[in-house]
Design a protein around this motif. Structure first.
Motif, PDB file in Angstrom:
ATOM      1  N   UNK A 228       0.814  -1.210   0.000  1.00  0.00           N
ATOM      2  CA  UNK A 228       0.000   0.000   0.000  1.00  0.00           C
ATOM      3  C   UNK A 228       0.852   1.267   0.000  1.00  0.00           C
ATOM      4  N   UNK A 229       2.138   1.139  -0.198  1.00  0.00           N
ATOM      5  CA  UNK A 229       3.021   2.299  -0.222  1.00  0.00           C
ATOM      6  C   UNK A 229       3.952   2.179  -1.421  1.00  0.00           C
ATOM      7  N   UNK A 230       4.586   3.286  -1.754  1.00  0.00           N
ATOM      8  CA  UNK A 230       5.576   3.289  -2.813  1.00  0.00           C
ATOM      9  C   UNK A 230       6.888   2.736  -2.278  1.00  0.00           C
ATOM     10  N   UNK A 231       7.493   1.849  -3.038  1.00  0.00           N
ATOM     11  CA  UNK A 231       8.749   1.259  -2.611  1.00  0.00           C
ATOM     12  C   UNK A 231       9.862   2.298  -2.649  1.00  0.00           C
ATOM     13  N   UNK A 232      10.624   2.383  -1.559  1.00  0.00           N
ATOM     14  CA  UNK A 232      11.762   3.296  -1.465  1.00  0.00           C
ATOM     15  C   UNK A 232      13.019   2.478  -1.202  1.00  0.00           C
ATOM     16  N   UNK A 233      14.062   2.766  -1.959  1.00  0.00           N
ATOM     17  CA  UNK A 233      15.308   2.025  -1.852  1.00  0.00           C
ATOM     18  C   UNK A 233      16.221   2.669  -0.815  1.00  0.00           C
ATOM     19  N   UNK A 234      16.824   1.828   0.023  1.00  0.00           N
ATOM     20  CA  UNK A 234      17.741   2.289   1.062  1.00  0.00           C
ATOM     21  C   UNK A 234      19.012   1.445   1.026  1.00  0.00           C
ATOM     22  N   UNK A 235      20.114   2.076   1.397  1.00  0.00           N
ATOM     23  CA  UNK A 235      21.372   1.374   1.611  1.00  0.00           C
ATOM     24  C   UNK A 235      21.496   1.126   3.115  1.00  0.00           C
ATOM     25  N   UNK A 236      21.465  -0.143   3.507  1.00  0.00           N
ATOM     26  CA  UNK A 236      21.543  -0.515   4.920  1.00  0.00           C
ATOM     27  C   UNK A 236      22.984  -0.895   5.270  1.00  0.00           C
ATOM     28  N   UNK A 237      23.430  -0.375   6.395  1.00  0.00           N
ATOM     29  CA  UNK A 237      24.762  -0.702   6.907  1.00  0.00           C
ATOM     30  C   UNK A 237      24.607  -1.083   8.375  1.00  0.00           C
ATOM     31  N   UNK A 238      24.909  -2.333   8.696  1.00  0.00           N
ATOM     32  CA  UNK A 238      24.862  -2.794  10.088  1.00  0.00           C
ATOM     33  C   UNK A 238      26.288  -2.901  10.611  1.00  0.00           C
ATOM     34  N   UNK A 239      26.581  -2.104  11.606  1.00  0.00           N
ATOM     35  CA  UNK A 239      27.892  -2.138  12.269  1.00  0.00           C
ATOM     36  C   UNK A 239      27.740  -3.005  13.509  1.00  0.00           C
ATOM     37  N   UNK A 240      28.334  -4.205  13.479  1.00  0.00           N
ATOM     38  CA  UNK A 240      28.123  -5.174  14.553  1.00  0.00           C
ATOM     39  C   UNK A 240      29.140  -4.969  15.671  1.00  0.00           C
ATOM     40  N   UNK A 241      30.425  -5.172  15.368  1.00  0.00           N
ATOM     41  CA  UNK A 241      31.461  -5.048  16.394  1.00  0.00           C
ATOM     42  C   UNK A 241      32.816  -4.928  15.725  1.00  0.00           C
ATOM     43  N   UNK A 242      33.840  -4.754  16.547  1.00  0.00           N
ATOM     44  CA  UNK A 242      35.220  -4.641  16.063  1.00  0.00           C
ATOM     45  C   UNK A 242      36.120  -5.487  16.958  1.00  0.00           C
ATOM     46  N   UNK A 243      37.315  -5.768  16.439  1.00  0.00           N
ATOM     47  CA  UNK A 243      38.288  -6.504  17.242  1.00  0.00           C
ATOM     48  C   UNK A 243      39.697  -6.059  16.870  1.00  0.00           C
TER      49      UNK A 243
ATOM     50  N   UNK B 153      22.259   1.661  10.043  1.00  0.00           N
ATOM     51  CA  UNK B 153      22.020   2.947   9.405  1.00  0.00           C
ATOM     52  C   UNK B 153      21.423   2.698   8.029  1.00  0.00           C
ATOM     53  N   UNK B 154      20.476   3.571   7.654  1.00  0.00           N
ATOM     54  CA  UNK B 154      19.798   3.449   6.357  1.00  0.00           C
ATOM     55  C   UNK B 154      19.934   4.774   5.610  1.00  0.00           C
ATOM     56  N   UNK B 155      20.535   4.728   4.415  1.00  0.00           N
ATOM     57  CA  UNK B 155      20.730   5.904   3.583  1.00  0.00           C
ATOM     58  C   UNK B 155      19.776   5.826   2.395  1.00  0.00           C
ATOM     59  N   UNK B 156      19.022   6.887   2.183  1.00  0.00           N
ATOM     60  CA  UNK B 156      18.082   6.907   1.064  1.00  0.00           C
ATOM     61  C   UNK B 156      18.848   6.875  -0.249  1.00  0.00           C
ATOM     62  N   UNK B 157      18.505   5.926  -1.105  1.00  0.00           N
ATOM     63  CA  UNK B 157      19.239   5.749  -2.346  1.00  0.00           C
ATOM     64  C   UNK B 157      19.036   6.915  -3.297  1.00  0.00           C
ATOM     65  N   UNK B 158      17.839   7.514  -3.292  1.00  0.00           N
ATOM     66  CA  UNK B 158      17.565   8.590  -4.234  1.00  0.00           C
ATOM     67  C   UNK B 158      18.302   9.880  -3.878  1.00  0.00           C
TER      68      UNK B 158
END
Length: 942
Positions: free
Chosen positions: A213-228, A265-270
Motif C-alpha cells: 500500500x506504499x511506494x517502494x523506497x530504496x535504502x542502503x543498509x549498513x549494520x555495524x556489529x562489532x570490532x576486534x 544505518x539506512x541511507x536513502x538511495x535517491x
C-alpha cells in the motif's frame, strides 16, 4: 451561484468498439454534470476520432463540488431504428478538478455501463476550473495561481456574499450572538478530499507483501556489529558511516579493543550521489582515522524480503594510504526497501541536520491495558478523636497515583460512620501505584485532620469480569506519617471496603463518538477479530513551515496513527515541506464502528541550539476515518487536507496522502456485529453516570500519556492529548452552532415531508394531489397493503440512492463544523483557559452572549414542557370543564368507533384533511383551539 465554471475539453478517442456492418462506428461524446448536458459533433465512421471541442458547465457552489462528478459517455450514431449504440463511459470525481494552469490532457479507459456491455478504447479529456468561460480563451486562469489561490479566491467570494447578506442588526450589536438557521460559508475546494493514483509497491510481477500500500523506497543498509584488535588508547572513539555528505555515527567506546554496537544505518538511495561507502573508525582528538573500510556501491547486493537477512562479515581496516592496518570490523551492507525488518531500528542520517537517531526513528507502541478501580466505602469503626468534646465530621479520601476522590462528610454522634459510596479510578497494567486511603476529620472549614490511613496494593485487588458479588474486607488504619514501628503505629480504627478491578467495562481514553476500541478490559471477554485494517502513510504535500533553519522555513514532521491499543509513529523526515514516509501498518479489527485517527506533528526535540527540553511538538493536523464507511477489499487512495483551528482562525497546514484497505475475515461475523451491543454488557448492567464517564476519560488519557512518554522515542503528552481529543468536553459557541445545525439537517427530511403534505392539502399541484387521493383510497380499501407498501417504498428509495452513495471516506468538514463561519471572538473563547484568563470586558460580553443562548434554550424547553402538561391536563381535572368535554368526547368516540367501520372513518378523516382550500377556513380548527386552551403549569413558576 459560484462565478467558477467547469471547463471540459474533449480531445480525442482511440481504438473504439466497431458497431456497424462495415466494422466501424460514428462516435460522439455526451457530457453530463450537475443536471447539465452537452454533446460533441459526430465523426462519421472513425474508430480514432479527434474533436478538440470545449464546453463549460455552471457550478452551483464550490462546497458541493466534491459530491459531484462529470460523466462522459461515448455513443455511436446508427440507423433510425437504433438511434445510438453505447461505446463506453468515463466518470471523473469533482475532487480531482484543478485550475486551468494545472490541468493536463488525461487519457481515461472507457468503462462498462452494465454487466453485459462490451467496450474498449480510451477517451482523452482535459478538465479544469475557470472564471472565464469564453471558448476562445487560451489561458482563463493566470498561470501564477495555484489551486490553493484559486480556492482562496472562491472562499473570499463566498465570504463577501455572506457579509453582504448578514442582518444589519447583528452587525451593529455583536455582543449577543444567537443561533440562527442560516447556513455557514461554503467549504472551499482547497479543503476538500482529493482522489489520487499513487504507484503502490505491489506490481503485476511482484508477490503480495505487507508493503503493497506504499511506494517502494530504496535504502542502503549498513549494520555495524562489532570490532576486534583495535589499537589501544585512552581516548574515546566511534565508527562513522559516510556516503557523500551523509554521515551516521555509532555510540562511543572508551579503552576498548573489541567494542560492540550492533547498530543499523539506512541511507536513502535517491539522495545519494557518491559512488563509494566508507566505514571509518575515528578517535576523538586525532585527525587521522584508525582505519577505514570502503565499498563500491555497484557491488552491494540487494535483499528482498522474505529472503533471510544478510550475514555480517569481518573486514580488515585500511589506513589513509590504502594499506592494511591493525583491526577488523564486522559489517553487513545491502540494498533494501522500507519493508526490511531492520528499517524500524535504523538510524536515518541527514546531511543538513545530523541528530540522534533515537529521536527520529519509527516505532510501534502498545498502550497499557486500563482497568476501572471501584472502591465501595461502606463504613468505619472505632473512630478515635483527639478532642473528646466534639463529634467528628468524617470523610474518606482515596488516591491512586495522581487521581484523588473523596466521599461525602458524615456528621455522626457515634464513632462508627457509614457512607456506602462508590469511588472510581483508572489504573494501568502493570500496577505501579497503590490505593491510598485516609480517614479525615473536618475540624475547620479549611483544615482537615488525618485520623488514620491504609495502603492497598492494586495487584492484590480482586478482578471482576461480570456483575458478580464482591465481598467486603476490613482494613486496619495506621497513624499518619509514622511507618518505622508498625506495631506501635496500628490503632484500633478500621475501615470496611469492597474493592475490585472492573474488567467487564471498556475504559474510554478518547471521545466516545470517535472511539477506536470497544472491547472490555479483560482478555477473557474478547471475541475473535472480524477484519483487518491496513494503512499506508505515503507522503505529505505543502506542509506549513513550523520553524526556521538557516534563514529558511522548514519542518521536521512525523505521523502518528492510533487504533485500538496500538499506536504507531513514522520516522521523522527532516528539513522537508514535502516529506515522503511510505510506511505501512496493520491492525486487527474487532468492531467496524470504530475510528482510525492519524495526526501529523512537527518534531521539536532534535537537540538543536536554542531549544530546550520544555518544547512541545507542534500539531500540524489530524484526520479521522470511520471504518464502517469503508467498503471491504477496496483500496482508498486520497489526499486529506490537514486543517487546524488556531486562535487566528481556520488554517490549512498541508495535505497528507494515505492508502487504506479494510478487509473482512468473515462476512457473516461482520454482519452479526451490527446486532450486538456496542459496548460491553457491564455498561448496561451497572451503568456509569455521564459525569463519571467524562471524569474517568480524562484520567485515562493522563494515564496513557504518562506511560507512552516513558518509551524511547517518547510519545509525548501533547501528542497523546491531541490524538484523544482531550478538550472535546469544553464549551464552544462554534461547536454549539454546529450541533444545532446538525440537528436541523436531521429533522429537515421530516419538515420537508410535512411541507409536501401541506402542498398536497393546498392543491398546489392537482395531479399530485389526485394521485395521493387515489393511493390513500386504495390503502383504505386494502389495509393489509399498508405495511407492504411502506417497506416496498423504503426498499425502492434505498435502491435508488445506491447511485448517490459516497465514493470517498469521510473527512474533516469545515462547513459542518462551522470552522470558517466562527467569528474571531468565538475562536478566542474556544482557546481560552479554564478558569478564564481573558480580559474582564471580553468575559462579560461572552457571559452575556451565553445568557442569551441559554435564554433561547430555556424558552424552547418551557414550550415543550407546556405541550406535555396540556396533554396531562386532559384527564387530570385541572380544568374541570375541559376534562368533562374530553371525557364526553371519548365516550362518543368509543361508541362511534364500535358502530362504524374503520375504513369509513379513515376515509372521512383523510378526505377531510386533504379537502380543497375553498372548503377551508382562515382560523384554526376547533380541536387546535381546544388544545391550546388547556392549562399548563407555567403560571405556577416563580
Amino acid at each position: 451561484m459560484s462565478s467558477y465554471k467547469l471547463g471540459v475539453e474533449v480531445v480525442s478517442a482511440h481504438d473504439l468498439m466497431p458497431k456497424d456492418a462495415q466494422g466501424s462506428s460514428s462516435p460522439f461524446v455526451e457530457l453530463q454534470f450537475s443536471g447539465q448536458r452537452f454533446r460533441t459533433t459526430t465523426k462519421e465512421r472513425n474508430l480514432n476520432p479527434v474533436w478538440n471541442e470545449r464546453f463549460h458547465f455552471n457550478i452551483p457552489n464550490l462546497g458541493s463540488l466534491p459530491q459531484l462528478a462529470l460523466e462522459a459517455s461515448v455513443y455511436s450514431m446508427s440507423k433510425a431504428s437504433q438511434p445510438r449504440s453505447f461505446l463506453g463511459k468515463v466518470s471523473i470525481s469533482g475532487t480531482t478538478f484543478v485550475p486551468y494552469a494545472d490541468a493536463v490532457v488525461t487519457q481515461h479507459p472507457l468503462e462498462k455501463r452494465g454487466m453485459f456491455s462490451r467496450v474498449k478504447g480510451e477517451l482523452r479529456l482535459k478538465v479544469f476550473l475557470t472564471v472565464d468561460p469564453s471558448p476562445n480563451s487560451s489561458d482563463p486562469v493566470p498561470k501564477g495561481d495555484t489551486p490553493s489561490q484559486a480556492s482562496q479566491a472562491a472562499a473570499k467570494e463566498v465570504d463577501q456574499k455572506k457579509q453582504s447578506s448578514a442582518p444589519a442588526k447583528e452587525q451593529q450589536n455583536p455582543k449577543v450572538v444567537m443561533f440562527s438557521s442560516s447556513s455557514p460559508s461554503q467549504q472551499p475546494l482547497d479543503y476538500a478530499l482529493k482522489e489520487t493514483r499513487p504507484l503502490l509497491g505491489r506490481g503485476a510481477d511482484k508477490p503480495a507483501t505487507t508493503y503493497d500500500l506504499v511506494e517502494q523506497m530504496q535504502y542502503l543498509f549498513v549494520r555495524v556489529v562489532k570490532a576486534r584488535d583495535l589499537p589501544s588508547g585512552d581516548a574515546k572513539g566511534s565508527v562513522e558511516v559516510r556516503v557523500g555528505d551523509y554521515k551516521g555515527t555509532t555510540k562511543q567506546f572508551e579503552k576498548q579493543q573489541n567494542p560492540a554496537w550492533n547498530e543499523v544505518f539506512a541511507f536513502s538511495k535517491e539522495r545519494m550521489e557518491a559512488p563509494v561507502l566508507e566505514v571509518v573508525v575515528v578517535v576523538n582528538g586525532k585527525d587521522d582515522p584508525v582505519g577505514v573500510v570502503r565499498f563500491d556501491l555497484t557491488d552491494v547486493p540487494t535483499r528482498v524480503p522474505p529472503n533471510g537477512p544478510l550475514a555480517p562479515e569481518w573486514y580488515r581496516l585500511d589506513d589513509k594510504k590504502g594499506e592494511k592496518t591493525k583491526g577488523e570490523l564486522m559489517l553487513a551492507v545491502w540494498f533494501g526497501t522500507q519493508a526490511d525488518e531492520s528499517f524500524p531500528e535504523a538510524g536515518l542520517p541527514d546531511a543538513t541536520a545530523p541528530v540522534d537517531a533515537s529521536h527520529i526513528r519509527s516505532k510501534v507502541y502498545h498502550a497499557p491495558r486500563l482497568w476501572y478501580v471501584r472502591v465501595n466505602v461502606i463504613e468505619a469503626q472505632d473512630i478515635v478523636m483527639a478532642d473528646k468534646s466534639r463529634f467528628p465530621d468524617v470523610y474518606v479520601k482515596a488516591q491512586v497515583g495522581n487521581q484523588e476522590s473523596r466521599t461525602s462528610t458524615v456528621a455522626t454522634r457515634a464513632h462508627n460512620p457509614i457512607w456506602n459510596e462508590d469511588l472510581m479510578f483508572v489504573a494501568a497494567e502493570p500496577f505501579d501505584d497503590d490505593l491510598i486511603l485516609s480517614v479525615r476529620d473536618s475540624v475547620a472549614p479549611n483544615k482537615d485532620e488525618v485520623i488514620g490511613s491504609a495502603i492497598v496494593p492494586l495487584g492484590s485487588v480482586e478482578r471482576r469480569l461480570d456483575d458478580g458479588i464482591i465481598h467486603g474486607r476490613w482494613f486496619n488504619l495506621e497513624k499518619p506519617h509514622q511507618k518505622k514501628n508498625k506495631d506501635k503505629d496500628k490503632i484500633s480504627c478500621r475501615i470496611h471496603l469492597r474493592l475490585c478491578l472492573e474488567g467487564g467495562y471498556h475504559v474510554l481514553d478518547e471521545s466516545a463518538s470517535c472511539s477506536s476500541d470497544l472491547r472490555p478490559t479483560a482478555k477473557q471477554l474478547w471475541k475473535p477479530p472480524v477484519g483487518l485494517l491496513e494503512l499506508g502513510i505515503l507522503n505529505a504535500m505543502g506542509i506549513h513551515p513550523m520553524k526556521t533553519r538557516e534563514g529558511k522555513g522548514t519542518s521536521d514532521t512525523y505521523c502518528v496513527a492510533k487504533y485500538g491499543h496500538i499506536w504507531v509513529r513514522t520516522r521523522t523526515v527532516l528539513n522537508s515541506l514535502f516529506p515522503r514516509y511510505n510506511e505501512q501498518y496493520m491492525w486487527e479489527v474487532f468492531d467496524p464502528d470504530t475510528v482510525l485517527t492519524i495526526g501529523v506533528f512537527d518534531n521539536c526535540h532534535l537537540g538543536e541550539k536554542g531549544s530546550n527540553g520544555n518544547n512541545k511538538d507542534a500539531m500540524v493536523g489530524k484526520i479521522r476515518i470511520r471504518l464502517s464507511t469503508l467498503e471491504t477489499g477496496r483500496v482508498y487512495t486520497h489526499s486529506y487536507p490537514l486543517l487546524v483551528l488556531q486562535p487566528s482562525g481556520l488554517k490549512k497546514m498541508g495535505e497528507l496522502q494515505l492508502a487504506i484497505r479494510f478487509s473482512t475475515t468473515s462476512l457473516v461475523s461482520m454482519m452479526c456485529m451490527y446486532a450486538q451491543p456496542l459496548l460491553p454488557s457491564m455498561h448496561y448492567v451497572r451503568p456509569l453516570t455521564g459525569m463519571q464517564r467524562e471524569f474517568l476519560r480524562r484520567q485515562a488519557i493522563q494515564v496513557v500519556a504518562a506511560r507512552l512518554s516513558r518509551t524511547e522515542p517518547p510519545l509525548r503528552k501533547e501528542v497523546v492529548e491531541y490524538m484523544c481529543d482531550v478538550d472535546s468536553h469544553k464549551w464552544s459557541m462554534r461547536r454549539s452552532k454546529a450541533n444545532y445545525h446538525r440537528l436541523l439537517s436531521v429533522v429537515a427530511a421530516a419538515a420537508d415531508g410535512i411541507k409536501w403534505f401541506g402542498d398536497v392539502c393546498a392543491w398546489k399541484n392537482p395531479i399530485t394531489t389526485s394521485v395521493v387521493h387515489l393511493l390513500f383510497l386504495l390503502l383504505v380499501c386494502f389495509p393489509d397493503l399498508i405495511l407492504t407498501a411502506m417497506f416496498m417504498y423504503l426498499f425502492l428509495v434505498g435502491i435508488c440512492n445506491y447511485r448517490y452513495r459516497p465514493r470517498h471516506p469521510p473527512h474533516m468538514n469545515t462547513q459542518l463544523s462551522y470552522a470558517e463561519a466562527a467569528i474571531p471572538d468565538e475562536i478566542e473563547e474556544e482557546f481560552d483557559t479554564y478558569p478564564s484568563g481573558g480580559k474582564p470586558e471580553a468575559v462579560r460580553m461572552r457571559y452575556d452572549r451565553l445568557r442569551g443562548v441559554a435564554a433561547n434554550v430555556q424558552t424552547v424547553l418551557g414550550e415543550l414542557a407546556s405541550q406535555g402538561e396540556r396533554v396531562q391536563a386532559l384527564l387530570s381535572w385541572r380544568d374541570p370543564r375541559a376534562t368533562v368535554m374530553f371525557v364526553v368526547f371519548c365516550l362518543v368516540a368509543a361508541l362511534v368507533l364500535y358502530t362504524t367501520s374503520l375504513q369509513v372513518l379513515a376515509t372521512s378523516a383523510g378526505l377531510y384533511l386533504m379537502r380543497h382550500p375553498k372548503f377551508r377556513g382562515r382560523v384554526p380548527p376547533a380541536p387546535v383551539n381546544f388544545f391550546v386552551r388547556l392549562p399548563t403549569r407555567a403560571d405556577c413558576m416563580i
